[in-house]
Scaffold this active site. Structure first.
Site, PDB file in Angstrom:
ATOM      1  N   PRO A  48      64.655  47.410  43.043  1.00 41.73           N
ATOM      2  CA  PRO A  48      65.505  47.172  41.747  1.00 41.73           C
ATOM      3  C   PRO A  48      65.997  46.597  42.071  1.00 41.73           C
ATOM      4  O   PRO A  48      67.194  46.957  42.663  1.00 41.73           O
ATOM      5  CB  PRO A  48      65.425  48.392  40.671  1.00 41.73           C
ATOM      6  N   ASP A  87      67.759  46.845  38.360  1.00 43.46           N
ATOM      7  CA  ASP A  87      69.362  48.257  38.197  1.00 43.46           C
ATOM      8  C   ASP A  87      70.243  48.191  37.418  1.00 43.46           C
ATOM      9  O   ASP A  87      71.155  46.672  38.109  1.00 43.46           O
ATOM     10  CB  ASP A  87      69.659  48.356  39.848  1.00 43.46           C
ATOM     11  N   GLN A 588      68.560  48.421  53.589  1.00 45.92           N
ATOM     12  CA  GLN A 588      68.090  49.174  52.210  1.00 45.92           C
ATOM     13  C   GLN A 588      67.878  50.164  52.943  1.00 45.92           C
ATOM     14  O   GLN A 588      67.498  51.570  52.533  1.00 45.92           O
ATOM     15  CB  GLN A 588      67.549  48.953  50.936  1.00 45.92           C
ATOM     16  N   TRP A 592      67.964  52.369  49.687  1.00 44.60           N
ATOM     17  CA  TRP A 592      67.317  53.073  48.728  1.00 44.60           C
ATOM     18  C   TRP A 592      66.131  53.517  49.136  1.00 44.60           C
ATOM     19  O   TRP A 592      65.474  54.968  48.634  1.00 44.60           O
ATOM     20  CB  TRP A 592      66.466  51.644  48.158  1.00 44.60           C
TER      21      TRP A 592
END
Length: 1066
Positions: A48, A87, A588, A592
């Site tokens: 996101p 997000d 990321q 993430w």
RNA sequence: GGGCCCGUGGCUCAGCCUGGUCAGAGCGCCCGCCUGAUAAGCGGGAGGUCCGGGGUUCGAAGCCCCGCGGGCCCA
């Protein structure tokens, strides 16, 4: 039936608008999805993007990659989950809303507008940005479920977070702890390690040396160095390394003789820097210093220090720590356990108190500087130390210092109570699961990732803020806690709610309770302040919520199940989880990619995705980051508007390997556009003729068509292309796929195949040879458009609709299956031969060019000299193509006889024989051939013997004058330059044809219009032209050619000494 | 200090995984060609120590080691 193409020229803007409208009108997206509803599942999980407001080229690249993969998998038959996500919580939005509302501090939020209004504003802001970004993604042709994105702010999503945290608590992985962390004094919240990464910016700070008097020893001091004078009031010890050597140094100061203790290795550097002379008088290991007591330099200003000194054995003493380095400072480290991570740890070992006289806003809570912001206190403290005589030297230093990632305020280290996920306890499990179950693209990213996991500590998830998933922890007054896992559970446990400071008791019955809650608090909303109102009772004890919210990185970390509304909805989870594929930018890897695995191992003991790919950053053409301050930002809208969606998309997947940084270049983009333009031209050409002839491939029997070699060749090529493209995508080597397509379109299809078949297309009527060519082109498009559809969905659709749909019936190119290579049609031998043919043609053209024989003039003969069997076969089998492309009457494989010209090699003979060189040269001039044939020989000249070899010769080949030659890989091409009268006549005829054609075009005549041609020219031309009048008539559709005064539309052509006139015949 | 990636003509990059097709493309420059895809298309030329050095191999831009330069991540 195929129609005349709607656009003669490739205009991406118009074409893409048309296709957008087409998809919308036909609901194509939904139909594509529906057509694969029964396929095997493919759970693509969208990382996101944060709803910051507008997408940039990096976000665009990210989604373009995703869209290509999704379309590809869909064509392969998978039922792809393609829900986008956003997000939407977190500090960045809070900061923006604060700015918009003119709020300065947290207190303003609570008292001026109230938490409920603040939350409402945050929500509005987030939703609004979501809308803006959705439109931008749609503009790029990204096919995802835009009507149903997952949003981290939905109740179901938040509840998923609660569920996860409850799991963590049940497993003993959720704990409260006092830790020293980065703290933002403006946002008044703790920040986690990963939020500080990359936020180090160069900043000027004080750099001071301070001497701490050793207790009970006259004129003896511990010398320390710090860049944060404001932490000195909280100093509780001095740390030295047990193994390092330390020295007592006798120094001369203004106050006379003093002894300073400094790490031995740093003595010289430190004395230099503070500008004092001295000599080492004693040396000892660091551990010898342990326990040495000193006088705290700010004890009077901070009376609490006096208490510490009495109550704590180790306060104001030298202690030992391995973290001390000799890189800077003095080797003696000022230690404040309340303000430094390592200070804290070493302080724990020695039982020191965690003293941090600083409040949430970074102001002292006590002592001399009470109420002063700590950074503002720096100069005052320095001045004060100077007055007291403890300051040795004050300067400044430029160093990297962490700043708040949102508001850019310099951070401070501060000890506070925070909630942690004990990731350190499951680290090994994460690495093991990752190793066993996840495929990384490219492979080496996994190494980088594992290193990251190995180095990471526990995850601080609490934030002292508002806009986030509320921490679902309730606690009693004496600190017993309970973690609530769902809204239902919360309601069940609730005994009262607090409304406007008033306590409202709740009824026993669940539904009754819900009714009262809704009446007092409004509909379910798991944000603050709604959830803050609940008072629950567990084991007979009342509990209230801990006011913190959760780190926003936790939100995205749970996306793989939270986006499926798990656990409120279990069905989707059971069907889809774990995700099959994710792809994000390299930042990321430690964010993430990691937060997901950490959260998932905590909740489910395994990792949440099976394949993960990483891409780089988008930089500007020079390799600099795009930023506002550099003014080099290029917006995706700008690119789409200027060059079109398809070129943009293809370019981003073509420019560089995805894992590297992409330097965005308008020129590169133009190159891609040119390729699409060529494709378009091929389409326009083919479709135009096909439509004129009412071409219908379904009415033909391919087995009866007289395919030529070039037809079989291009079909072989396009089948090979399938393999390359597919392998490129599957292995995430996307340039392999895009470059293969690019190369096929430009080289194979346009530059070669179309060039070869053009004449076949001009034949009128139902010529089988033409139909074979049509059919081949049509087949090529049938494969090529499928391969291109994931990359350039618009142009593929447009061409499909006209060329293929009438016969395939399927509504959209995106509903077709991914093609399978037909091994039968792949003929590698033919491909190799054709490759040679192309090289021979190139070499031949090159030779022609050197001989200045235009292609329009035929040549008598071309000889290919070769030893290579494949070349020989190629010349034989593909002879027609060679003759045609080289405009030669004859192309044969032969050995060309040539004369060898043998001369002395002066460069060799000269230096070797010096004075005798002339003699040797004379001999070689006469007898060179004998030497050449013998290879080497001894020659006796004027009584001397000379040993001569071929090295003493230069050998040149002399061709008969009528040849011009050119090498190619595999042999040599000879062009016979002899120009006969016949050849001349033919060339001249072509010269005139071309000019007449151009005149027809200038008059904008239709292909079928007939003309009368009149030519005024020299007698010689007239004679030559008369030999080919029929040819000229046929080519130019002339009913008559008259030599005489030029009439009608007349143009003078000095190059051929002629005036030509044409008139249309009505 | 550690980990990972990158380093190919003036520029932007392919090729490297799976060693052997003069080391490729585009842009820019110079010279041409073609013209019923035509405000397009095509060819040729100049231009390269494939970062440097070792090694493996019959053979290295590619594989291995060391070094240099750049980037990212971590300390």
């Amino acid at each position: 039936m195929i129609k005349e193409p709607e656009f003669r020229e490739y205009n991406p803007g118009k074409l893409e608008e048309k296709i957008e409208a087409f998809w919308k009108e036909n609901d194509t997206y939904e139909k594509v999805k529906a057509s694969r509803a029964n396929g095997p599942k493919y759970y693509f999980l969208d990382g996101p993007p944060y709803v910051s407001g507008a997408i940039h080229l990096g976000t665009a690249w990210n989604k373009i990659i995703k869209d290509m993969i999704i379309r590809f998998r869909t064509m392969q038959g998978y039922n792809v989950r393609r829900q986008p996500g956003f997000d939407m919580h977190g500090l960045p939005i809070e900061v923006k809303v604060e700015q918009a509302l003119g709020l300065k501090t947290k207190k303003d939020i609570e008292t001026e507008i109230g938490v409920d209004n603040f939350i409402k504003k945050c929500k509005e802001f987030a939703l609004n940005n979501l809308k803006v970004m959705t439109e931008q993604f749609k503009m790029l042709g990204i096919w995802m479920d835009w009507d149903n994105p997952y949003m981290t702010i939905k109740n179901e999503y938040i509840e998923s977070g609660w569920f996860t945290l409850k799991r963590a608590w049940e497993k003993g992985l959720l704990e409260k702890d006092k830790r020293v962390l980065h703290w933002c004094p403006r946002c008044e919240t703790a920040l986690a390690e990963h939020e500080v990464r990359g936020e180090y910016k160069v900043r000027k700070d004080p750099s001071i040396y301070v001497k701490f008097p050793v207790e009970g020893r006259e004129n003896e001091y511990l010398l320390i160095w710090t860049t944060t004078p404001w932490t000195l009031p909280a100093n509780l010890a001095v740390t030295v390394h047990p193994e390092y050597d330390y020295a007592k140094v006798k120094v001369e100061t203004e106050n006379g003789e003093e002894y300073w203790i400094i790490a031995k290795a740093l003595v010289e550097r430190v004395l230099n820097e503070v500008g004092v002379k001295g000599e080492v008088v004693e040396e000892f290991k660091g551990k010898k210093l342990e326990g040495l007591r000193y006088v705290h330099v700010l004890m009077d200003e901070y009376p609490r220090q006096r208490e510490f000194r009495e109550k704590y054995e180790w306060a104001h003493r030298v202690i030992l720590g391995e973290h001390v380095t000799l890189e800077d400072g003095t080797g003696l480290v000022h230690t404040a356990p309340g303000h430094g991570e390592e200070d804290f740890e070493v302080g724990q070992k020695y039982g020191l108190p965690v003293y941090s006289p600083v409040d949430d806003q970074g102001r002292y809570t006590e002592g001399r500087w009470k109420g002063v912001y700590v950074k503002d206190a720096d100069p005052e403290i320095i001045e004060h130390l100077k007055e007291k005589g403890y300051l040795v030297k004050a300067g400044t230093i430029e160093h990297k210092y962490p700043h708040c990632w949102r508001c850019k305020t310099p951070l401070i280290f501060r000890a506070t109570d925070q909630w942690f996920l004990k990731v350190s306890k499951v680290k090994d499990k994460i690495i093991k699961e990752n190793d066993e179950k996840v495929t990384w693209y490219p492979e080496w990213v996994k190494v980088r990732y594992d290193n990251g996991v190995m180095n990471s500590g526990d995850w601080v998830i609490s934030r002292q803020r508002y806009w986030g998933i509320p921490l679902p922890i309730w606690q009693t007054e004496n600190g017993e806690i309970y973690v609530v896992g769902s809204f239902k559970e919360l309601v069940e446990l609730a005994v009262a709610i607090e409304v406007d400071g008033e306590r409202v008791e709740l009824p026993e019955d669940y539904n009754e309770k819900l009714r009262v809650i809704e009446e007092k608090l409004g509909p379910e909303d798991l944000h603050r302040p709604y959830v803050d109102a609940f008072i629950i009772k567990v084991n007979g004890k009342e509990m209230r919520r801990v006011k913190d919210v959760v780190d926003v990185w936790f939100d995205s970390g749970i996306a793989s199940w939270a986006s499926l509304d798990y656990p409120r909805n279990k069905e989707l989870f059971e069907k889809l989880w774990p995700a099959d594929f994710i792809v994000e930018g390299e930042d990321q890897v430690t964010k993430w990619f990691y937060s997901q695995q950490a959260a998932s191992v905590i909740a489910f003991n395994t990792v949440p995705y099976r394949a993960v790919a990483m891409h780089g950053y988008v930089l500007d053409e020079k390799g600099d980051k795009m930023s506002k301050s550099l003014g080099n930002i290029i917006r995706p809208e700008e690119v789409v508007q200027k060059e079109g969606r398809d070129p943009f998309r293809f370019y981003m997947l073509w420019a560089t390997n995805p894992w590297e940084n992409l330097r965005f270049s308008w020129k590169g983009l133009a190159q891609v556009k040119r390729m699409l333009n060529i494709l378009w031209n091929v389409y326009v050409l083919s479709a135009t003729y096909m439509s004129l002839d009412n071409f219908d491939p379904t009415k033909l029997k391919p087995e009866e068509l007289p395919f030529r070699e070039e037809d079989r060749w291009i079909l072989s090529r396009v089948n090979g292309l399938i393999k390359d493209v597919e392998e490129g995508i599957e292995t995430f080597r996307l340039t392999k796929a895009t470059r293969a397509i690019y190369n096929f379109v430009v080289e194979d299809l346009s530059r070669w195949y179309i060039r070869l078949i053009r004449k076949r297309m001009w034949v009128e009527g139902d010529d089988p040879d033409k139909l074979a060519a049509y059919y081949t082109v049509w087949k090529v498009f049938d494969v090529l458009l499928r391969l291109m559809a994931p990359f350039t969905p618009y142009i593929a659709e447009e061409i499909y609709q006209n060329m293929l749909r009438p016969f395939l019936g399927v509504e959209s190119v995106h509903m077709l299956d991914w093609p399978k290579p037909d091994e039968e049609t792949i003929d590698e031998e033919l491909e190799r031969e054709m490759e040679y043919v192309r090289r021979i043609v190139e070499a031949g053209s090159s030779a022609r060019q050197r001989a200045k024989i235009k292609l329009r003039y035929p040549v008598r003969r071309i000889i290919v000299e070769t030893e290579d069997e494949t070349v020989k076969k190629a010349v034989e089998r593909l002879n027609r193509i060679l003759r045609d492309q080289l405009n030669a009457k004859e192309v044969v494989v032969e050995k060309v006889e040539r004369e060898l010209v043998i001369k002395p090699n002066f460069a060799k003979v000269g230096p070797e024989f010096k004075g005798d060189a002339k003699l040797v040269i004379a001999w070689i001039n006469e007898h060179g051939r004998e030497l050449y044939e013998a290879g080497e020989m001894d020659v006796k000249l004027e009584g001397k013997t000379f040993h001569l070899t071929r090295e003493h010769l230069t050998i040149e080949e002399k061709l008969p004058d009528f040849f011009v030659a050119e090498d190619f890989e595999g042999g040599r091409v000879f062009v016979d330059k002899t120009l006969t009268r016949e050849l001349l006549a033919e060339g001249l005829a072509r010269e005139f044809v071309r000019r007449i054609q151009e005149m027809r075009k200038r008059l904008d005549l239709d292909v079928n219009d007939r003309i009368v041609v009149t030519i005024e020219t020299t007698d010689e031309n007239r004679e030559l032209l008369s030999e080919n009048l029929d040819y000229i008539k046929k080519e130019t559709r002339a009913t008559e050619i008259i030599f005489g005064e030029a009439k009608g539309f007349v143009v003078e052509w000095p190059e051929v000494q002629a005036k030509i006139g044409i008139e249309k015949v009505e």
